[in-house]
Design an enzyme around this catalytic site. Structure first.
Site, PDB file in Angstrom:
ATOM      1  N   TYR A  25      -6.938  17.497 -27.590  1.00 18.63           N
ATOM      2  CA  TYR A  25      -5.878  17.873 -28.524  1.00 18.63           C
ATOM      3  C   TYR A  25      -4.826  18.726 -27.818  1.00 18.63           C
ATOM      4  O   TYR A  25      -3.620  18.522 -27.988  1.00 18.63           O
ATOM      5  CB  TYR A  25      -6.462  18.656 -29.701  1.00 18.63           C
ATOM      6  CG  TYR A  25      -5.401  19.234 -30.624  1.00 18.63           C
ATOM      7  CD1 TYR A  25      -4.748  18.428 -31.555  1.00 18.63           C
ATOM      8  CD2 TYR A  25      -5.034  20.578 -30.542  1.00 18.63           C
ATOM      9  CE1 TYR A  25      -3.763  18.943 -32.385  1.00 18.63           C
ATOM     10  CE2 TYR A  25      -4.052  21.100 -31.369  1.00 18.63           C
ATOM     11  CZ  TYR A  25      -3.418  20.286 -32.286  1.00 18.63           C
ATOM     12  OH  TYR A  25      -2.442  20.801 -33.096  1.00 18.63           O
ATOM     13  N   SER A 107       0.699  30.042 -35.118  1.00 18.95           N
ATOM     14  CA  SER A 107       1.068  28.784 -35.766  1.00 18.95           C
ATOM     15  C   SER A 107       0.661  28.770 -37.242  1.00 18.95           C
ATOM     16  O   SER A 107      -0.363  29.343 -37.618  1.00 18.95           O
ATOM     17  CB  SER A 107       0.388  27.618 -35.054  1.00 18.95           C
ATOM     18  OG  SER A 107       0.528  26.411 -35.774  1.00 18.95           O
ATOM     19  N   GLN A 128       5.091  31.352 -36.691  1.00 17.64           N
ATOM     20  CA  GLN A 128       5.783  30.058 -36.686  1.00 17.64           C
ATOM     21  C   GLN A 128       5.589  29.361 -38.021  1.00 17.64           C
ATOM     22  O   GLN A 128       4.461  29.265 -38.524  1.00 17.64           O
ATOM     23  CB  GLN A 128       5.247  29.182 -35.544  1.00 17.64           C
ATOM     24  CG  GLN A 128       5.774  27.762 -35.516  1.00 17.64           C
ATOM     25  CD  GLN A 128       4.922  26.802 -36.348  1.00 17.64           C
ATOM     26  OE1 GLN A 128       3.708  27.007 -36.492  1.00 17.64           O
ATOM     27  NE2 GLN A 128       5.536  25.787 -36.906  1.00 17.64           N
ATOM     28  N   ARG A 165      -0.552  10.689 -31.592  1.00 25.45           N
ATOM     29  CA  ARG A 165      -1.227  11.044 -30.342  1.00 25.45           C
ATOM     30  C   ARG A 165      -2.534  10.258 -30.287  1.00 25.45           C
ATOM     31  O   ARG A 165      -3.468  10.519 -31.043  1.00 25.45           O
ATOM     32  CB  ARG A 165      -1.468  12.546 -30.285  1.00 25.45           C
ATOM     33  CG  ARG A 165      -0.160  13.334 -30.375  1.00 25.45           C
ATOM     34  CD  ARG A 165      -0.278  14.624 -31.130  1.00 25.45           C
ATOM     35  NE  ARG A 165       1.038  15.100 -31.589  1.00 25.45           N
ATOM     36  CZ  ARG A 165       1.212  16.132 -32.394  1.00 25.45           C
ATOM     37  NH1 ARG A 165       0.170  16.805 -32.842  1.00 25.45           N
ATOM     38  NH2 ARG A 165       2.418  16.469 -32.766  1.00 25.45           N
ATOM     39  N   HIS A 276       8.476  19.767 -28.407  1.00 19.35           N
ATOM     40  CA  HIS A 276       7.130  19.919 -28.978  1.00 19.35           C
ATOM     41  C   HIS A 276       6.051  19.563 -27.949  1.00 19.35           C
ATOM     42  O   HIS A 276       5.019  18.966 -28.270  1.00 19.35           O
ATOM     43  CB  HIS A 276       6.968  19.048 -30.228  1.00 19.35           C
ATOM     44  CG  HIS A 276       6.123  19.680 -31.293  1.00 19.35           C
ATOM     45  ND1 HIS A 276       6.651  20.342 -32.367  1.00 19.35           N
ATOM     46  CD2 HIS A 276       4.777  19.765 -31.444  1.00 19.35           C
ATOM     47  CE1 HIS A 276       5.681  20.794 -33.141  1.00 19.35           C
ATOM     48  NE2 HIS A 276       4.528  20.457 -32.589  1.00 19.35           N
ATOM     49  N   ARG A 279       4.844  15.977 -27.653  1.00 16.17           N
ATOM     50  CA  ARG A 279       3.908  15.502 -28.671  1.00 16.17           C
ATOM     51  C   ARG A 279       4.601  14.818 -29.852  1.00 16.17           C
ATOM     52  O   ARG A 279       3.939  14.413 -30.800  1.00 16.17           O
ATOM     53  CB  ARG A 279       3.070  16.680 -29.182  1.00 16.17           C
ATOM     54  CG  ARG A 279       2.186  17.274 -28.110  1.00 16.17           C
ATOM     55  CD  ARG A 279       1.665  18.643 -28.485  1.00 16.17           C
ATOM     56  NE  ARG A 279       0.744  18.625 -29.617  1.00 16.17           N
ATOM     57  CZ  ARG A 279      -0.540  18.281 -29.545  1.00 16.17           C
ATOM     58  NH1 ARG A 279      -1.055  17.884 -28.386  1.00 16.17           N
ATOM     59  NH2 ARG A 279      -1.312  18.318 -30.613  1.00 16.17           N
TER      60      ARG A 279
END
Length: 377
Positions: A25, A107, A128, A165, A276, A279
């Protein structure tokens, strides 16, 4: 951590310690991963200018990012599922960043909540924000960040639609992990990770479960997140977010000169040149390739930061030389976290600091605030 000399060393150690689904990941990009690779590779095309016989006494990497003093122009990027690289990962990384004198950015999709991180830190961290369709939830997130004393809000602009992904789909990624034979085997081969995770209660998305409407467990969370990223997000939304927040605002995800110029009308304190981490839009330019163009487009009207592909202190130096007032590291600190918890994050920061300091000196500069395009060959 004594034998660790580079970020690549931390990456190798993390790969041995973190279950495959969670390591992948962190270590993956969208589709062909072309932009992910370009983020790193394009740094190597930029050459430094060696200088000699310059007084190198009393060097300093200290500077400011959005008016906050930092020990070097580096912040920890907001990264989802950080608490699955290591138990209580966001809390450990935040403590390491605070001790090192650099910002930590939490995040929205973290495992540890805003309140968890606030409970173990004494200085303000950054938060964020992803904008969801449920505006009451978004407003609540902003209010919780204010209540926790967060000193800057980082608004991510480039995740209205989720990039695909392949590794995550093949691995069946989830938090907490599923208990299929494949996932059980991945975890069984990482016993220390399992023991650490067994000691914590933080194994799901702490900012969402119990806070979003009708989300009380993993099954309801999955359906909620699949529906909530808002494709209607537009420039006009920045205005109400800034008003609700009332503090320093950083816009993350600018990769085009036209968008950079549009950001000037929002009153943002800084913009982050970012794709990003490769991603989202595979095939886009690397962040470092677009950085000088965006710096030239906005001039000194807004502070420009850069995120994506940094794997060394030399990369930070090159970004600063091209006009970045600050940079962000995501994967390097995640590798450190997976390799050795809080100490691993500190090691990642120490590696970057030493490489930046030595390289800056060999380029003939004593202060990071004096670094500009003159250090580039």
């Amino acid at each position: 951590m004594g034998k660790i000399l580079t970020i690549a060393d931390l990456k190798n150690q993390a790969q041995r310690r973190v279950p495959k689904m969670f390591f992948d990941y962190a270590d993956s990009g969208a589709w062909t991963e072309g932009t992910y690779r370009a983020n790193e590779d394009d740094f190597s095309k930029i050459k430094l200018r060696q200088r000699v016989l310059v007084d190198m006494i009393d060097r300093s990497l200290a500077t400011e990012m959005v008016g906050e003093k930092v020990s070097m122009p580096v912040a920890l990027s907001p990264t989802g599922l950080t608490g699955m690289q290591h138990a209580d990962g966001e809390m450990l990384a935040a403590k390491a960043a605070e001790e090192f004198g650099v910002p930590f950015t939490l995040s929205t999709m973290s495992i540890c909540s805003i309140e968890d991180v606030a409970s173990v830190t004494s200085k303000p961290f950054w938060f964020q924000l992803y904008v969801m369709k449920d505006r009451d939830f978004v407003n609540n997130l902003i209010d919780r960040a204010k209540a926790a004393g967060c000193s800057a809000l980082v608004l991510t602009l480039d995740l209205q639609i989720l990039g695909q992904r392949h590794k995550d789909l093949r691995n069946g990624l989830s938090a907490p992990p599923k208990f299929t034979p494949k996932h059980i085997w991945q975890m069984a081969t990482r016993p220390k990770w399992c023991m650490d995770m067994a000691r914590t209660k933080r194994r799901s998305f702490g900012n969402i479960v119990g806070h979003a409407k009708n989300v009380s467990d993993l099954s309801s969370l999955s359906s909620w997140t699949a529906e909530q990223f808002d494709p209607r997000l537009s420039w006009k939304d920045v205005e109400w977010i800034k008003e609700r927040w009332g503090g320093k605002l950083i816009l993350k995800g600018i990769l085009d000169e036209e968008d950079a110029r549009a950001s000037l009308d929002t009153g943002a304190d800084a913009i982050i040149v970012s794709n990003h981490g490769g991603r989202q839009l595979d095939g886009a330019h690397s962040s470092i390739a677009m950085l000088p163009k965006i710096v030239d487009a906005v001039g000194d009207r807004v502070e420009v930061h850069m995120d994506g592909g940094i794997r060394s202190g030399q990369d930070v130096l090159k970004a600063v030389a091209l006009g970045a007032r600050g940079t962000y590291i995501g994967r390097p600190f995640l590798y450190g976290l997976g390799a050795g918890g809080k100490q691993g994050v500190t090691t990642a920061l120490e590696i970057i600091r030493k490489e930046m300091d030595v390289s800056m000196a060999l380029c003939g500069k004593r202060l990071i605030t004096d670094v500009d395009r003159s250090v580039l060959a």
